[in-house]
Design a protein around this motif. Structure first.
Motif, PDB file in Angstrom:
ATOM      1  N   TYR A 153     -10.540  12.518 -12.462  1.00 17.69           N
ATOM      2  CA  TYR A 153      -9.871  11.070 -11.338  1.00 17.69           C
ATOM      3  C   TYR A 153     -11.477  10.156 -12.037  1.00 17.69           C
ATOM      4  O   TYR A 153     -12.099  10.705 -12.425  1.00 17.69           O
ATOM      5  N   GLN A 154     -10.681   9.360 -12.235  1.00 16.44           N
ATOM      6  CA  GLN A 154     -11.074   7.174 -12.725  1.00 16.44           C
ATOM      7  C   GLN A 154     -10.792   6.992 -10.922  1.00 16.44           C
ATOM      8  O   GLN A 154     -10.563   6.177 -10.152  1.00 16.44           O
ATOM      9  N   LEU A 155     -12.088   6.653 -10.745  1.00 13.46           N
ATOM     10  CA  LEU A 155     -12.766   5.933  -9.944  1.00 13.46           C
ATOM     11  C   LEU A 155     -12.653   4.536  -9.521  1.00 13.46           C
ATOM     12  O   LEU A 155     -12.612   3.454 -10.794  1.00 13.46           O
ATOM     13  N   ASP A 156     -10.986   3.956  -8.602  1.00  9.98           N
ATOM     14  CA  ASP A 156     -11.062   2.875  -8.122  1.00  9.98           C
ATOM     15  C   ASP A 156     -11.571   1.440  -7.136  1.00  9.98           C
ATOM     16  O   ASP A 156     -12.209   0.239  -7.319  1.00  9.98           O
ATOM     17  N   TYR A 175      -9.254   6.720  -6.295  1.00  8.98           N
ATOM     18  CA  TYR A 175      -9.361   7.615  -7.737  1.00  8.98           C
ATOM     19  C   TYR A 175      -7.738   6.891  -8.093  1.00  8.98           C
ATOM     20  O   TYR A 175      -6.703   7.413  -7.277  1.00  8.98           O
TER      21      TYR A 175
END
Length: 333
Positions: free
Chosen positions: A255-258, A271
């Motif tokens: 999960y890449q936080l947005d 994310y």
């Protein structure tokens, strides 16, 4: 049907229910266990962000224009729209196929210049939608939005993450809804420090990415409740098992936080999912063997946190069908 899905993905999801007691609750900010005083700026952000919904429900689409910057940037389920005029022009796209579409808020979080909404889209399919003729079916799906406001309280950026596949399935009749759910605005408990909630949300993502299941177990309450893309799960063991199931088709999933926002005991995290399709993916009864393809799509989770920093409830939503565009459908069986 593919045209319908493409059209749905292109639609900017921004709406609200009619002027009801729920709207009144929004106007009064949020029912809380402990009073919270907004800064003058946050009060403006709260007022303006909730006005979008009121204007939409009243059919005053052009009134939303002055509440955005001229160069607003919108990412609605992967469809990019830039500029106030284009944004406002797209708000009417549900009018004919889904007259009276309601966006019924469950959660509204204001954190500085970021506002996070979680809501249900509810309507009846009464007009042609792409190549789908009117079915008269009740339509319902979860959705979330992140508003980013400028220094004047105008929306300059919008991210929408919806259950696109669920919306389409209920419109076509693949999934049947007898009655729409009753929706109320969830309270925010400001006796829980925002710092506690933000830390829990941060650790939640980090522990998953690092596969620290013991740490996740410690972070969840024993009786945690989860709405996992409309599937309900109870208890920390069941929730952790649900997380692990995601790794079968995508073992390297991260999960890449947005975007993130927190207020009192509630947090929202948006994310981007990154992974590789190296295992069996099952969707709507079809099996998709490993393709080796990289996958990427957006998702959101809303967390409720207790004063001791434990996560007590989770709402997760995404468009599960979005994975298919990265997977070779010819390999399905």
């Amino acid at each position: 049907m593919r045209k319908v899905l493409l059209l749905l993905i292109s639609v900017v999801v921004l709406g609200s229910c009619k002027q009801t007691n729920q709207d009144q609750a929004n106007e009064n900010r949020v029912v809380t266990k402990e009073a919270k005083s907004d800064s003058a700026y946050e009060a403006l952000v709260r007022k303006n962000s909730s006005q979008f919904h009121k204007n939409f429900s009243a059919g005053r689409f052009t009134d939303n224009g002055p509440l955005t910057t001229e160069d607003i940037y919108v990412n609605s389920n992967g469809k990019i729209v830039v500029g106030r005029d284009k944004f406002v022009g797209r708000l009417t796209r549900y009018e004919k196929p889904f007259p009276g579409l309601e966006v019924n808020d469950r959660i509204m979080i204001v954190d500085g210049n970021i506002v996070a909404f979680h809501y249900l889209m509810q309507a009846t399919h009464l007009g042609k939608f792409g190549d789908l003729e009117p079915t008269g079916n009740k339509v319902e799906a979860m959705s979330s939005e992140f508003f980013t406001m400028d220094e004047n309280g105008l929306m300059k950026d919008l991210i929408t993450i919806s259950q696109v596949d669920k919306f389409l399935a209920t419109a076509s009749g693949e999934e049947h809804i007898e009655e729409h759910q009753k929706v109320t605005l969830y309270p925010i408990d400001h006796s829980v420090p925002k710092a506690v909630t933000k830390k829990a949300a941060d650790l939640y993502l980090r522990h998953f990415n690092f596969r620290d299941w013991d740490a996740i177990s410690e972070l969840l309450s024993d009786d945690v409740q989860a709405n996992w893309n409309s599937n309900h799960v109870s208890g920390k063991e069941a929730v952790i098992e649900k997380m692990k199931e995601r790794l079968t088709p995508f073992p390297d999933l991260t999960y890449q936080l947005d975007r993130s926002a927190a207020e009192g005991n509630r947090a929202a995290i948006g994310y981007t999912l990154h992974g590789t399709h190296n295992g069996l993916f099952t969707y709507k009864g079809k099996n998709y063997p490993a393709s080796g393809n990289a996958v990427q799509t957006r998702e959101v989770q809303h967390l409720e946190v207790s004063a001791d920093g434990k996560i007590k409830s989770i709402i997760m939503m995404s468009d599960q069908g979005a994975f298919l565009k990265f997977i070779d459908a010819k390999k399905s069986k």
